[in-house]
Scaffold this motif. Structure first.
Motif, PDB file in Angstrom:
ATOM      1  N   LEU A 363       2.951   4.220  -8.753  1.00  0.00           N
ATOM      2  CA  LEU A 363       1.915   3.670  -7.893  1.00  0.00           C
ATOM      3  C   LEU A 363       2.546   2.959  -6.704  1.00  0.00           C
ATOM      4  O   LEU A 363       3.458   2.152  -6.869  1.00  0.00           O
ATOM      5  CB  LEU A 363       1.053   2.678  -8.670  1.00  0.00           C
ATOM      6  N   ASN A 364       2.094   3.292  -5.521  1.00  0.00           N
ATOM      7  CA  ASN A 364       2.381   2.500  -4.332  1.00  0.00           C
ATOM      8  C   ASN A 364       1.169   2.596  -3.426  1.00  0.00           C
ATOM      9  O   ASN A 364       0.259   3.398  -3.665  1.00  0.00           O
ATOM     10  CB  ASN A 364       3.688   2.919  -3.641  1.00  0.00           C
ATOM     11  N   LEU A 365       1.129   1.775  -2.393  1.00  0.00           N
ATOM     12  CA  LEU A 365      -0.094   1.677  -1.608  1.00  0.00           C
ATOM     13  C   LEU A 365      -0.502   3.013  -0.979  1.00  0.00           C
ATOM     14  O   LEU A 365      -1.687   3.380  -1.058  1.00  0.00           O
ATOM     15  CB  LEU A 365       0.046   0.583  -0.552  1.00  0.00           C
ATOM     16  N   PRO A 366       0.389   3.791  -0.343  1.00  0.00           N
ATOM     17  CA  PRO A 366      -0.056   5.079   0.214  1.00  0.00           C
ATOM     18  C   PRO A 366      -0.614   6.025  -0.849  1.00  0.00           C
ATOM     19  O   PRO A 366      -1.610   6.722  -0.597  1.00  0.00           O
ATOM     20  CB  PRO A 366       1.212   5.638   0.864  1.00  0.00           C
ATOM     21  N   VAL A 367      -0.017   6.063  -2.020  1.00  0.00           N
ATOM     22  CA  VAL A 367      -0.498   6.946  -3.092  1.00  0.00           C
ATOM     23  C   VAL A 367      -1.901   6.539  -3.522  1.00  0.00           C
ATOM     24  O   VAL A 367      -2.792   7.384  -3.695  1.00  0.00           O
ATOM     25  CB  VAL A 367       0.481   6.913  -4.284  1.00  0.00           C
ATOM     26  N   VAL A 368      -2.129   5.244  -3.700  1.00  0.00           N
ATOM     27  CA  VAL A 368      -3.433   4.767  -4.150  1.00  0.00           C
ATOM     28  C   VAL A 368      -4.501   5.009  -3.074  1.00  0.00           C
ATOM     29  O   VAL A 368      -5.625   5.433  -3.374  1.00  0.00           O
ATOM     30  CB  VAL A 368      -3.363   3.278  -4.537  1.00  0.00           C
ATOM     31  N   ILE A 369      -4.163   4.759  -1.815  1.00  0.00           N
ATOM     32  CA  ILE A 369      -5.125   5.004  -0.734  1.00  0.00           C
ATOM     33  C   ILE A 369      -5.499   6.484  -0.666  1.00  0.00           C
ATOM     34  O   ILE A 369      -6.682   6.834  -0.531  1.00  0.00           O
ATOM     35  CB  ILE A 369      -4.561   4.515   0.616  1.00  0.00           C
ATOM     36  N   ALA A 370      -4.495   7.362  -0.763  1.00  0.00           N
ATOM     37  CA  ALA A 370      -4.771   8.799  -0.703  1.00  0.00           C
ATOM     38  C   ALA A 370      -5.711   9.225  -1.828  1.00  0.00           C
ATOM     39  O   ALA A 370      -6.653  10.005  -1.614  1.00  0.00           O
ATOM     40  CB  ALA A 370      -3.463   9.585  -0.764  1.00  0.00           C
ATOM     41  N   GLU A 371      -5.460   8.699  -3.017  1.00  0.00           N
ATOM     42  CA  GLU A 371      -6.257   9.082  -4.177  1.00  0.00           C
ATOM     43  C   GLU A 371      -7.663   8.497  -4.115  1.00  0.00           C
ATOM     44  O   GLU A 371      -8.654   9.209  -4.340  1.00  0.00           O
ATOM     45  CB  GLU A 371      -5.554   8.620  -5.451  1.00  0.00           C
ATOM     46  N   ARG A 372      -7.773   7.239  -3.808  1.00  0.00           N
ATOM     47  CA  ARG A 372      -9.062   6.559  -3.892  1.00  0.00           C
ATOM     48  C   ARG A 372      -9.934   6.745  -2.652  1.00  0.00           C
ATOM     49  O   ARG A 372     -11.162   6.690  -2.738  1.00  0.00           O
ATOM     50  CB  ARG A 372      -8.849   5.069  -4.143  1.00  0.00           C
TER      51      ARG A 372
END
Length: 442
Positions: A363-372
């Protein structure tokens, strides 16, 4: 029943400042330069904090004269001038948040900033810093490696390259330019290495796992916050502190720390390490349940699983103390939280490709933003840059407001030290091309 919202709170900063009163201001020079040699006193006024240009040379204008502060897009407001020039009066000249030329700094062209091989994230808001003193970097690197190898047997021989590549010496010298001695820098270096050992070996790449993490972290935490038990059971606990490399590193680093810190500084650090361990546990729990957090949930986790324990010891490393009741003020706690948050998002941005290449889902911020938020990886990364920039501006404005509300010298120096730590942390990430690379989004 409707949510009543937050109740209005009255700041207790004026009262806290008043408790230190004229005696603190009269002794500001002592507070700011405890046992500091001349080169350390020089480091204080010249240390990079915010990009507000250099102040006047000594003798050009009085100490309390206005400092011209250029305002750039997204930068500080005009009200920052008063705050950056700091307090006036006996013993306060060295505590200005603006850069001063006493003693003189080299011309701008001669100040070395990030090397050519440094990584550059377009649009990222940060402040370049001078290259750390190479002599200090070399000596600190030698000492921290001797500690890791000889005192605590931290890692096997085949991890030596990774240890060297972490560049602890450059990291800590960049983050603490006002440290009076190498011994003071070693306080921060040991704790940094120990925290990374726990993260790597309990949570991440080198044998870490979310399974059983809580028990491992609890026992490791007792190396920082000692167990008080009966005589019968004390030996078993004491022996356990040598059971693995993370606990050995915590035990040793903390022993050195308490020798040079006050009891309140040590207690403050223990509190922030408990916060860190709580963040580790949240991320581990999400990994076990395969939970993809909402962006706000991720940011909440990162406020705990972040760098906060590092800037919170800036006064210990600097050889002075921010009094406990000033540290506990809500405004100071907000500044420290923002400093930890913005520094951790920097880590998310620079470690993005490294984590994508690692086994499993990180988990990192770009991954979470892309997913959510259902956006592309590129757009998610750019959105994370925007989040970082907003947090950085908030950190600077809240620091300035606190400095204006409570111009106590030790508090001003502490705010400055935290800002320098934030800049040094970015410098280390940006220049550590051994560990990091950037995505091909530009």
């Amino acid at each position: 029943m409707p949510d009543p919202g937050l109740s209005p709170l009255q700041s207790s900063l004026p009262a806290a400042a008043a408790r230190f009163g004229a005696d603190v201001l009269a002794n500001a020079q002592v507070n700011a330069h405890i046992n500091a040699p001349a080169h350390v006193a020089a480091a204080l006024p010249s240390a990079p904090t915010l990009p507000f240009g250099r102040g006047p040379a000594a003798g050009d204008v009085p100490v309390d004269a206005p400092v011209e502060v250029p305002v750039t897009e997204g930068g500080p407001s005009a009200a920052m001038e008063r705050i950056l020039r700091g307090p006036s009066g006996l013993g306060t000249a060295a505590l200005s948040l603006a850069r001063r030329a006493e003693p003189p700094m080299p011309p701008e062209a001669e100040v070395s900033v990030a090397p050519v091989e440094a990584l550059h994230i377009p649009g990222l808001y940060y402040h370049p810093v001078p290259e750390p003193d190479p002599a200090r970097v070399a000596e600190l690197s030698r000492r921290i490696k001797d500690w890791a190898l000889d005192e605590i047997e931290l890692y096997p021989e085949d991890w030596e390259g990774e240890f060297d590549g972490f560049s602890t010496g450059r990291y800590m010298v960049a983050c603490h330019p006002d440290a009076p001695t190498i011994d003071h820098l070693m306080i921060a270096a040991r704790l940094m290495v120990a925290e990374n050992a726990v993260d790597d070996m309990y949570c991440e790449d080198h044998g870490g796992s979310p399974i059983g993490l809580g028990g491992r972290l609890l026992l490791a935490h007792t190396a920082l916050d000692p167990l008080h038990t009966t005589k019968e059971y004390h030996p078993g606990w004491a022996e356990s502190l040598h059971a693995d490399a993370p606990r050995r590193s915590y035990r040793s680093a903390m022993e050195y720390f308490v020798q040079q810190s006050t009891p309140s500084q040590a207690d403050r650090f223990r509190h922030d390490m408990a916060r860190l361990h709580l963040g580790y546990l949240a991320e581990g729990a999400w990994a076990q349940t395969d939970h993809m957090p909402e962006v706000w949930e991720y940011l909440a986790m990162r406020q705990f699983n972040n760098f906060r324990p590092c800037p919170t010891i800036t006064d210990t490393v600097g050889g002075y103390e921010l009094p406990a009741d000033l540290h506990a003020q809500p405004a100071m706690q907000r500044v420290l939280a923002l400093a930890g948050n913005v520094s951790t998002i920097v880590n998310d941005l620079y470690s993005y490709t490294k984590e994508l290449a690692s086994p499993g889902r990180h988990l990192n911020l770009p991954v979470v933003i892309a997913e959510r938020e259902g956006v592309s990886e590129r757009d998610a990364y750019l959105k994370a840059v925007e989040v970082h920039n907003e947090l950085m501006h908030d950190f600077e404005s809240e620091s300035a407001a606190l400095a204006a509300a409570c111009p106590v010298p030790s508090l001003l120096r502490f705010l400055r030290g935290v800002a320098v730590w934030v800049d040094g942390n970015h410098y280390w990430h940006q220049t550590n091309t051994y560990r990091y690379s950037l995505p091909d989004f530009w």
